[in-house]
Design a protein around this motif. Structure first.
Motif, mmCIF file in Angstrom:
data_model
loop_
_atom_site.group_PDB
_atom_site.id
_atom_site.type_symbol
_atom_site.label_atom_id
_atom_site.label_comp_id
_atom_site.label_asym_id
_atom_site.label_seq_id
_atom_site.Cartn_x
_atom_site.Cartn_y
_atom_site.Cartn_z
ATOM 1 N N GLU A 33 -43.783 50.500 -24.711
ATOM 2 C CA GLU A 33 -43.663 50.503 -26.363
ATOM 3 C C GLU A 33 -45.039 52.399 -26.017
ATOM 4 O OE1 GLU A 33 -45.506 49.285 -29.059
ATOM 5 O OE2 GLU A 33 -45.039 46.552 -28.346
ATOM 6 N N GLY A 34 -43.696 52.712 -26.572
ATOM 7 C CA GLY A 34 -44.444 54.429 -26.577
ATOM 8 C C GLY A 34 -44.050 55.771 -25.372
ATOM 9 N N MET A 35 -43.432 54.565 -24.095
ATOM 10 C CA MET A 35 -43.683 55.353 -23.095
ATOM 11 C C MET A 35 -42.373 55.541 -22.413
ATOM 12 S SD MET A 35 -47.153 55.305 -21.570
ATOM 13 C CE MET A 35 -46.706 55.270 -19.774
ATOM 14 N N SER A 36 -41.747 56.665 -21.679
ATOM 15 C CA SER A 36 -40.441 57.370 -21.667
ATOM 16 C C SER A 36 -40.420 56.288 -19.821
ATOM 17 C CB SER A 36 -40.170 58.666 -20.848
ATOM 18 O OG SER A 36 -41.269 59.239 -19.926
ATOM 19 N N LEU A 37 -39.669 55.467 -19.447
ATOM 20 C CA LEU A 37 -39.189 55.213 -18.352
ATOM 21 C C LEU A 37 -38.291 55.442 -17.439
ATOM 22 C CD1 LEU A 37 -39.446 51.493 -17.576
ATOM 23 C CD2 LEU A 37 -37.368 52.868 -16.852
ATOM 24 N N THR A 38 -38.510 56.750 -16.515
ATOM 25 C CA THR A 38 -37.374 57.095 -15.448
ATOM 26 C C THR A 38 -37.821 56.494 -13.723
ATOM 27 O OG1 THR A 38 -38.067 59.155 -16.528
ATOM 28 C CG2 THR A 38 -37.210 59.498 -13.882
ATOM 29 N N ARG A 39 -36.029 56.075 -13.558
ATOM 30 C CA ARG A 39 -36.075 55.777 -12.097
ATOM 31 C C ARG A 39 -36.006 57.102 -11.567
ATOM 32 N NH1 ARG A 39 -32.772 51.763 -15.025
ATOM 33 N NH2 ARG A 39 -31.182 53.095 -15.186
ATOM 34 N N ALA A 40 -36.756 56.996 -10.445
ATOM 35 C CA ALA A 40 -36.978 58.639 -9.833
ATOM 36 C C ALA A 40 -35.740 58.302 -8.543
ATOM 37 C CB ALA A 40 -38.280 58.802 -9.262
ATOM 38 N N ARG A 41 -35.541 58.874 -7.388
ATOM 39 C CA ARG A 41 -34.366 58.630 -7.306
ATOM 40 C C ARG A 41 -35.058 58.668 -5.191
ATOM 41 N NH1 ARG A 41 -31.337 65.152 -7.265
ATOM 42 N NH2 ARG A 41 -29.943 64.559 -9.097
ATOM 43 N N ASP A 42 -37.002 58.630 -5.235
ATOM 44 C CA ASP A 42 -37.129 58.448 -4.150
ATOM 45 C C ASP A 42 -37.636 56.869 -4.273
ATOM 46 O OD1 ASP A 42 -39.289 58.288 -6.562
ATOM 47 O OD2 ASP A 42 -40.912 59.327 -6.021
ATOM 48 N N GLY A 43 -36.990 55.687 -4.944
ATOM 49 C CA GLY A 43 -37.184 55.002 -5.495
ATOM 50 C C GLY A 43 -38.219 54.116 -6.126
ATOM 51 N N THR A 44 -38.986 54.725 -7.229
ATOM 52 C CA THR A 44 -40.045 55.121 -8.328
ATOM 53 C C THR A 44 -40.444 54.841 -9.176
ATOM 54 O OG1 THR A 44 -40.714 56.837 -7.626
ATOM 55 C CG2 THR A 44 -41.616 55.785 -6.485
ATOM 56 N N THR A 45 -40.564 53.811 -10.056
ATOM 57 C CA THR A 45 -40.113 53.779 -11.276
ATOM 58 C C THR A 45 -41.256 54.940 -11.821
ATOM 59 O OG1 THR A 45 -38.831 52.485 -11.820
ATOM 60 C CG2 THR A 45 -39.832 53.222 -13.817
ATOM 61 N N VAL A 46 -41.086 55.764 -12.574
ATOM 62 C CA VAL A 46 -42.177 57.068 -13.364
ATOM 63 C C VAL A 46 -42.317 56.289 -15.025
ATOM 64 C CG1 VAL A 46 -42.883 58.854 -14.051
ATOM 65 C CG2 VAL A 46 -41.835 58.539 -11.825
ATOM 66 N N LEU A 47 -43.667 55.772 -15.484
ATOM 67 C CA LEU A 47 -43.681 55.862 -16.892
ATOM 68 C C LEU A 47 -45.186 56.903 -17.540
ATOM 69 C CD1 LEU A 47 -44.869 51.780 -17.093
ATOM 70 C CD2 LEU A 47 -42.818 52.819 -17.884
ATOM 71 N N TYR A 48 -44.264 56.927 -18.695
ATOM 72 C CA TYR A 48 -44.860 58.742 -19.528
ATOM 73 C C TYR A 48 -44.933 58.404 -20.585
ATOM 74 C CZ TYR A 48 -46.481 62.814 -20.230
ATOM 75 O OH TYR A 48 -46.693 64.027 -20.459
ATOM 76 N N GLY A 49 -46.500 58.718 -20.922
ATOM 77 C CA GLY A 49 -46.911 58.874 -22.357
ATOM 78 C C GLY A 49 -48.224 58.693 -22.585
ATOM 79 N N PRO A 50 -48.387 58.789 -23.892
ATOM 80 C CA PRO A 50 -49.826 58.474 -24.510
ATOM 81 C C PRO A 50 -50.312 56.921 -24.361
ATOM 82 C CG PRO A 50 -48.458 58.473 -26.376
ATOM 83 C CD PRO A 50 -47.213 58.449 -25.038
ATOM 84 N N VAL A 51 -50.935 56.832 -24.340
ATOM 85 C CA VAL A 51 -52.171 56.071 -24.007
ATOM 86 C C VAL A 51 -53.100 55.465 -24.979
ATOM 87 C CG1 VAL A 51 -53.715 54.138 -22.277
ATOM 88 C CG2 VAL A 51 -51.923 55.522 -21.327
#
Length: 83
Positions: A33-51
């Motif tokens: 919840e509240g985190m953006s989810l981005t699938r990167a080209r390098d084969g990773t997933t990045v979660l970003y947001g407030p904690v």
């Protein structure tokens, strides 16, 4: 501890970029919840947001562990600095 209950600090501990190996399907976004989810080209997933606090951060890390995706990095970011 040096923190006071009446602190004027924001209601969260900070913004975090959590990178894991593998692509996490978008249907899992509700789990973070509240985190953006981005699938990167390098084969990773990045979660970003407030904690909210350290307990919330550890809860997210447990969820990542439960999904079986290896953790690559956890970086605390300044507010507004996107990955």
């Amino acid at each position: 501890m040096s923190e006071t209950q009446g602190s004027t600090e924001s209601r969260h501990d900070g913004f975090y970029e959590i990178r894991m190996k593998g692509h996490l399907d978008a249907r899992w976004a509700y789990w973070f919840e509240g985190m953006s989810l981005t699938r990167a080209r390098d084969g990773t997933t990045v979660l970003y947001g407030p904690v909210t606090d350290q307990a919330a951060l550890h809860g997210m890390l447990r969820k990542i562990r439960d999904l079986g995706l290896p953790l690559v990095s956890v970086i605390q970011k300044k507010k507004g600095t996107n990955p």
